[in-house]
Design a protein around this motif. Structure first.
Motif, PDB file in Angstrom:
ATOM      1  N   UNK A  42     -38.108  39.619  35.593  1.00  0.00           N
ATOM      2  CA  UNK A  42     -36.995  39.151  36.412  1.00  0.00           C
ATOM      3  C   UNK A  42     -36.010  38.271  35.663  1.00  0.00           C
ATOM      4  N   UNK A  43     -36.253  38.008  34.400  1.00  0.00           N
ATOM      5  CA  UNK A  43     -35.407  37.078  33.652  1.00  0.00           C
ATOM      6  C   UNK A  43     -33.923  37.430  33.727  1.00  0.00           C
ATOM      7  N   UNK A  45     -32.264  39.071  36.024  1.00  0.00           N
ATOM      8  CA  UNK A  45     -31.812  38.843  37.395  1.00  0.00           C
ATOM      9  C   UNK A  45     -31.692  37.345  37.674  1.00  0.00           C
ATOM     10  N   UNK A  46     -32.681  36.595  37.221  1.00  0.00           N
ATOM     11  CA  UNK A  46     -32.688  35.160  37.458  1.00  0.00           C
ATOM     12  C   UNK A  46     -31.534  34.490  36.719  1.00  0.00           C
ATOM     13  N   UNK A  47     -31.303  34.887  35.476  1.00  0.00           N
ATOM     14  CA  UNK A  47     -30.215  34.294  34.706  1.00  0.00           C
ATOM     15  C   UNK A  47     -28.854  34.605  35.313  1.00  0.00           C
ATOM     16  N   UNK A  48     -28.755  35.769  35.932  1.00  0.00           N
ATOM     17  CA  UNK A  48     -27.490  36.141  36.578  1.00  0.00           C
ATOM     18  C   UNK A  48     -27.220  35.246  37.783  1.00  0.00           C
ATOM     19  N   UNK A  49     -28.281  34.918  38.535  1.00  0.00           N
ATOM     20  CA  UNK A  49     -28.097  34.116  39.745  1.00  0.00           C
ATOM     21  C   UNK A  49     -28.082  32.617  39.462  1.00  0.00           C
ATOM     22  N   UNK A  50     -28.943  32.175  38.564  1.00  0.00           N
ATOM     23  CA  UNK A  50     -29.049  30.743  38.262  1.00  0.00           C
ATOM     24  C   UNK A  50     -29.095  30.542  36.742  1.00  0.00           C
ATOM     25  N   UNK A  60     -39.964  32.192  40.695  1.00  0.00           N
ATOM     26  CA  UNK A  60     -40.346  33.544  40.261  1.00  0.00           C
ATOM     27  C   UNK A  60     -40.843  34.342  41.456  1.00  0.00           C
ATOM     28  N   UNK A  61     -41.680  33.728  42.279  1.00  0.00           N
ATOM     29  CA  UNK A  61     -42.215  34.440  43.442  1.00  0.00           C
ATOM     30  C   UNK A  61     -41.125  34.744  44.460  1.00  0.00           C
ATOM     31  N   UNK A  65     -39.835  38.529  45.662  1.00  0.00           N
ATOM     32  CA  UNK A  65     -39.733  38.980  47.052  1.00  0.00           C
ATOM     33  C   UNK A  65     -38.345  39.546  47.316  1.00  0.00           C
ATOM     34  N   UNK A  66     -37.306  38.862  46.833  1.00  0.00           N
ATOM     35  CA  UNK A  66     -35.930  39.348  47.041  1.00  0.00           C
ATOM     36  C   UNK A  66     -35.706  40.707  46.381  1.00  0.00           C
ATOM     37  N   UNK A  67     -36.166  40.846  45.160  1.00  0.00           N
ATOM     38  CA  UNK A  67     -35.977  42.107  44.434  1.00  0.00           C
ATOM     39  C   UNK A  67     -36.748  43.232  45.117  1.00  0.00           C
ATOM     40  N   UNK A  68     -37.968  42.961  45.554  1.00  0.00           N
ATOM     41  CA  UNK A  68     -38.759  43.997  46.229  1.00  0.00           C
ATOM     42  C   UNK A  68     -38.129  44.392  47.556  1.00  0.00           C
ATOM     43  N   UNK A  69     -37.579  43.435  48.285  1.00  0.00           N
ATOM     44  CA  UNK A  69     -36.894  43.778  49.545  1.00  0.00           C
ATOM     45  C   UNK A  69     -35.667  44.642  49.283  1.00  0.00           C
TER      46      UNK A  69
END
Length: 129
Positions: A42-43, A45-50, A60-61, A65-69
Motif C-alpha cells: 500500500x505504500x 497509495x498511502x504516499x499519494x494520500x498522506x 495500514x489496516x 480496508x479502504x482499498x479492499x472496499x
C-alpha cells in the motif's frame, strides 16, 4: 487427604508458563509481518494520500480496508457490466444496429492474406521512436 502430586503434574504448569509467552511472541511476529507486507503493497497509495506522515499499523489496516472496499466496488461494476453486455448486444442485433458494414469489415480482415499487417503497411514503416 490432599491429592498426590506427581512430578509430571508439577511440570505441566511450568511448561505452560514458559510456552505461552513464546506462542504469544510468534503470534505478534506473524501479525507484524503481515502488516509489513500490507504496508509495502500500500505504500504508493498511502504516499499519494498522506505524503508527509508516518505509516502506523492502524493506518495500514485502515488503508487496506479502504482499498479492499474500492476493489469490491470495481468488481461489482465489472460483474454488472458482464451481465448487461449480452442483453445489450442482443438488443442491438434485434434493432439492426450492428450494420452490415461492421460485418463486412470483419470479413475483409479475416479474408485478407496479410490481415492486420496490411493496414499497417499503408501507414508507413514501423518505428520505435
Amino acid at each position: 487427604m490432599a491429592p498426590a502430586i506427581s512430578p509430571q503434574d508439577s511440570r505441566a504448569p511450568l511448561t505452560h508458563k514458559i510456552r505461552k509467552p513464546l506462542v504469544e511472541k510468534l503470534r505478534r511476529e506473524r501479525i507484524n509481518g503481515s502488516i509489513e507486507q500490507l504496508k509495502s503493497l500500500l505504500a504508493p497509495e498511502f504516499l499519494r494520500q498522506r505524503p508527509d506522515s508516518k505509516m502506523e499499523k492502524a493506518d495500514v489496516l485502515e488503508m487496506s480496508v479502504c482499498v479492499l472496499r474500492r476493489l469490491q466496488s470495481v468488481r461489482r461494476g465489472y460483474a454488472k457490466c458482464a451481465r448487461e453486455a449480452p442483453r445489450l448486444l442482443s438488443q442491438e442485433e434485434r434493432l439492426g444496429l450492428l450494420g452490415s458494414s461492421r460485418e463486412d469489415k470483419m470479413r475483409e480482415e479475416d479474408s485478407s492474406p496479410l490481415g492486420k499487417e496490411d493496414s499497417s503497411a499503408k501507414s508507413g514503416p514501423w518505428r520505435p521512436w
